[in-house]
Write a protein that holds these residues in place. Structure first.
Motif, PDB file in Angstrom:
ATOM      1  N   PRO A  49     -11.639 -24.615   7.724  1.00 24.32           N
ATOM      2  CA  PRO A  49     -12.756 -23.923   8.396  1.00 24.32           C
ATOM      3  C   PRO A  49     -13.681 -24.879   9.148  1.00 24.32           C
ATOM      4  O   PRO A  49     -13.856 -26.041   8.744  1.00 24.32           O
ATOM      5  CB  PRO A  49     -13.510 -23.272   7.220  1.00 24.32           C
ATOM      6  N   LEU A  50     -14.297 -24.367  10.202  1.00 24.77           N
ATOM      7  CA  LEU A  50     -15.312 -25.152  10.919  1.00 24.77           C
ATOM      8  C   LEU A  50     -16.353 -25.690   9.946  1.00 24.77           C
ATOM      9  O   LEU A  50     -16.815 -26.825  10.066  1.00 24.77           O
ATOM     10  CB  LEU A  50     -16.002 -24.268  11.962  1.00 24.77           C
ATOM     11  N   LEU A  51     -16.741 -24.848   8.991  1.00 23.18           N
ATOM     12  CA  LEU A  51     -17.765 -25.231   8.002  1.00 23.18           C
ATOM     13  C   LEU A  51     -17.351 -26.499   7.256  1.00 23.18           C
ATOM     14  O   LEU A  51     -18.172 -27.395   7.025  1.00 23.18           O
ATOM     15  CB  LEU A  51     -17.962 -24.068   7.024  1.00 23.18           C
ATOM     16  N   TRP A  52     -16.103 -26.597   6.872  1.00 22.64           N
ATOM     17  CA  TRP A  52     -15.578 -27.775   6.163  1.00 22.64           C
ATOM     18  C   TRP A  52     -15.689 -29.025   7.052  1.00 22.64           C
ATOM     19  O   TRP A  52     -16.109 -30.092   6.589  1.00 22.64           O
ATOM     20  CB  TRP A  52     -14.132 -27.510   5.761  1.00 22.64           C
ATOM     21  N   HIS A  53     -15.334 -28.890   8.321  1.00 26.16           N
ATOM     22  CA  HIS A  53     -15.424 -30.030   9.245  1.00 26.16           C
ATOM     23  C   HIS A  53     -16.872 -30.525   9.335  1.00 26.16           C
ATOM     24  O   HIS A  53     -17.135 -31.738   9.342  1.00 26.16           O
ATOM     25  CB  HIS A  53     -14.940 -29.630  10.640  1.00 26.16           C
ATOM     26  N   ILE A  54     -17.813 -29.580   9.445  1.00 28.18           N
ATOM     27  CA  ILE A  54     -19.235 -29.948   9.564  1.00 28.18           C
ATOM     28  C   ILE A  54     -19.712 -30.664   8.301  1.00 28.18           C
ATOM     29  O   ILE A  54     -20.404 -31.689   8.366  1.00 28.18           O
ATOM     30  CB  ILE A  54     -20.075 -28.675   9.827  1.00 28.18           C
ATOM     31  N   MET A  55     -19.310 -30.148   7.148  1.00 31.86           N
ATOM     32  CA  MET A  55     -19.725 -30.768   5.881  1.00 31.86           C
ATOM     33  C   MET A  55     -19.108 -32.157   5.720  1.00 31.86           C
ATOM     34  O   MET A  55     -19.742 -33.077   5.185  1.00 31.86           O
ATOM     35  CB  MET A  55     -19.352 -29.848   4.716  1.00 31.86           C
ATOM     36  N   LYS A  56     -17.880 -32.325   6.189  1.00 26.14           N
ATOM     37  CA  LYS A  56     -17.255 -33.659   6.144  1.00 26.14           C
ATOM     38  C   LYS A  56     -18.044 -34.647   6.998  1.00 26.14           C
ATOM     39  O   LYS A  56     -18.188 -35.831   6.632  1.00 26.14           O
ATOM     40  CB  LYS A  56     -15.803 -33.584   6.627  1.00 26.14           C
ATOM     41  N   THR A  57     -18.554 -34.190   8.140  1.00 26.75           N
ATOM     42  CA  THR A  57     -19.357 -35.065   9.006  1.00 26.75           C
ATOM     43  C   THR A  57     -20.628 -35.504   8.274  1.00 26.75           C
ATOM     44  O   THR A  57     -20.989 -36.693   8.281  1.00 26.75           O
ATOM     45  CB  THR A  57     -19.727 -34.325  10.305  1.00 26.75           C
ATOM     46  N   TYR A  58     -21.316 -34.561   7.638  1.00 30.96           N
ATOM     47  CA  TYR A  58     -22.528 -34.916   6.883  1.00 30.96           C
ATOM     48  C   TYR A  58     -22.193 -35.859   5.732  1.00 30.96           C
ATOM     49  O   TYR A  58     -22.901 -36.850   5.497  1.00 30.96           O
ATOM     50  CB  TYR A  58     -23.207 -33.655   6.344  1.00 30.96           C
ATOM     51  N   ALA A  59     -21.126 -35.547   5.005  1.00 32.06           N
ATOM     52  CA  ALA A  59     -20.769 -36.370   3.848  1.00 32.06           C
ATOM     53  C   ALA A  59     -20.457 -37.804   4.267  1.00 32.06           C
ATOM     54  O   ALA A  59     -20.747 -38.751   3.524  1.00 32.06           O
ATOM     55  CB  ALA A  59     -19.575 -35.752   3.131  1.00 32.06           C
ATOM     56  N   GLU A  93     -13.828 -32.899  -2.944  1.00 31.24           N
ATOM     57  CA  GLU A  93     -14.970 -33.719  -2.557  1.00 31.24           C
ATOM     58  C   GLU A  93     -16.070 -33.677  -3.624  1.00 31.24           C
ATOM     59  O   GLU A  93     -16.144 -32.727  -4.408  1.00 31.24           O
ATOM     60  CB  GLU A  93     -15.557 -33.238  -1.220  1.00 31.24           C
ATOM     61  N   ASP A  94     -16.946 -34.679  -3.603  1.00 30.51           N
ATOM     62  CA  ASP A  94     -18.052 -34.747  -4.565  1.00 30.51           C
ATOM     63  C   ASP A  94     -19.303 -34.074  -4.005  1.00 30.51           C
ATOM     64  O   ASP A  94     -20.377 -34.664  -3.962  1.00 30.51           O
ATOM     65  CB  ASP A  94     -18.342 -36.202  -4.938  1.00 30.51           C
ATOM     66  N   TRP A  95     -19.147 -32.844  -3.556  1.00 31.04           N
ATOM     67  CA  TRP A  95     -20.262 -32.123  -2.955  1.00 31.04           C
ATOM     68  C   TRP A  95     -20.891 -31.171  -3.978  1.00 31.04           C
ATOM     69  O   TRP A  95     -20.217 -30.663  -4.866  1.00 31.04           O
ATOM     70  CB  TRP A  95     -19.783 -31.265  -1.768  1.00 31.04           C
ATOM     71  N   ARG A  96     -22.202 -30.899  -3.800  1.00 34.31           N
ATOM     72  CA  ARG A  96     -22.863 -29.821  -4.520  1.00 34.31           C
ATOM     73  C   ARG A  96     -23.289 -28.779  -3.494  1.00 34.31           C
ATOM     74  O   ARG A  96     -23.895 -29.127  -2.470  1.00 34.31           O
ATOM     75  CB  ARG A  96     -24.083 -30.334  -5.292  1.00 34.31           C
ATOM     76  N   ILE A  97     -22.947 -27.530  -3.758  1.00 37.46           N
ATOM     77  CA  ILE A  97     -23.143 -26.480  -2.751  1.00 37.46           C
ATOM     78  C   ILE A  97     -23.937 -25.325  -3.350  1.00 37.46           C
ATOM     79  O   ILE A  97     -23.562 -24.795  -4.397  1.00 37.46           O
ATOM     80  CB  ILE A  97     -21.778 -25.959  -2.237  1.00 37.46           C
TER      81      ILE A  97
END
Length: 256
Positions: free
Chosen positions: A32-42, A91-95
């Motif tokens: 998803p586009l959302l995943w790409h955006i979050m990868k950029t931030y991460a 990924e080590d994200w908190r959402i």
């Protein structure tokens, strides 16, 4: 630092895809586009996300609820239903997923998410634009000027070639899709202080109207210029262009 992502809009200009899912879940390269955006931030150290849901928000909830399992090798005992995660590539994200209403405008969604921001400086963006923006540098610039808001300023390429014509109708020059045709525009990646949310009145407030206009009038809005890659995914044509870039293996926003 947290990043708020606005992911609740209808996406009417890409209805071929968004009839069955919210626009941030439109896929490029199988993600998803959302995943790409979050990868950029991460990539720049921002791994704590607050996602503002609206239209078909359950699709985004289900994606992240199952994400850990989808990214893992598993062993399942079908007799008992017991399962074991063998290893995970997650990924080590908190959402934090926040239902901000089906019809709420962008500013209203931000206001509804404010209670999850802990009164700290935060990032804000939309769930439908990709860029190779240096998030870390934008945050550093924001902290230097001390104002309430920083906006990414971009110069999108024009869609058409430009003719320069003199009084005799002679074409004096031709420029194919000039990048500075419309000047600097809102690139959609913000860094904000909590006080910026006070400029949002209620659910009917669009972030791009009164709040940004008033922040600028009050001298509280600075620009962070970005000369690199930037492209929204508003139409099927945009999606196909992004897919073609991803297929080359050298997509400019793939910075992780």
């Amino acid at each position: 630092m947290k990043a708020v992502i606005l992911a609740g809009g209808l996406g009417t200009r890409i209805a071929e895809e968004s009839d069955t899912k919210p626009k941030p879940m439109v896929e490029v390269g199988g993600r998803p586009l959302l995943w790409h955006i979050m990868k950029t931030y991460a990539r720049h150290g921002v791994r704590d996300f607050v996602i503002c849901l609206g239209y078909k928000g359950y699709v985004i909830k289900e994606f992240f609820f199952n994400y850990y399992r989808h990214m893992s090798d598993m062993q399942i005992d079908l007799r008992t239903g017991d399962h074991q995660i063998l290893n995970s590539q997650s990924e080590d994200w908190r959402i934090t997923l926040v239902d901000t209403g089906a019809d709420t405008m962008t500013g209203g969604r931000l206001k509804r998410a404010a209670k999850y921001l802990d009164g700290e400086t935060f990032c804000l963006t939309y769930g439908d634009g990709l860029a190779d923006v240096d998030i870390g540098a934008e945050i550093a610039a924001h902290r230097c000027h001390g104002k309430l808001a920083t906006v990414l300023a971009v110069q999108p390429p024009g869609r058409f070639g430009v003719l320069n014509i003199d009084a005799s109708q002679h074409v004096t020059s031709f420029v194919e899709k000039p990048k500075d045709e419309i000047g600097w525009i809102n690139g959609g990646f913000f860094v904000l202080e909590p006080g910026a949310i006070d400029y949002v009145k209620d659910d009917a407030t669009s972030w791009e109207k009164e709040p940004l206009m008033k922040l600028a009038e009050d001298g509280q809005l600075n620009a962070f210029n970005h000369l690199g890659f930037w492209q929204p995914c508003d139409t099927l044509r945009d999606k196909r262009e992004l897919e073609a870039l991803w297929a080359t293996g050298k997509a400019p926003w793939h910075v992780w």
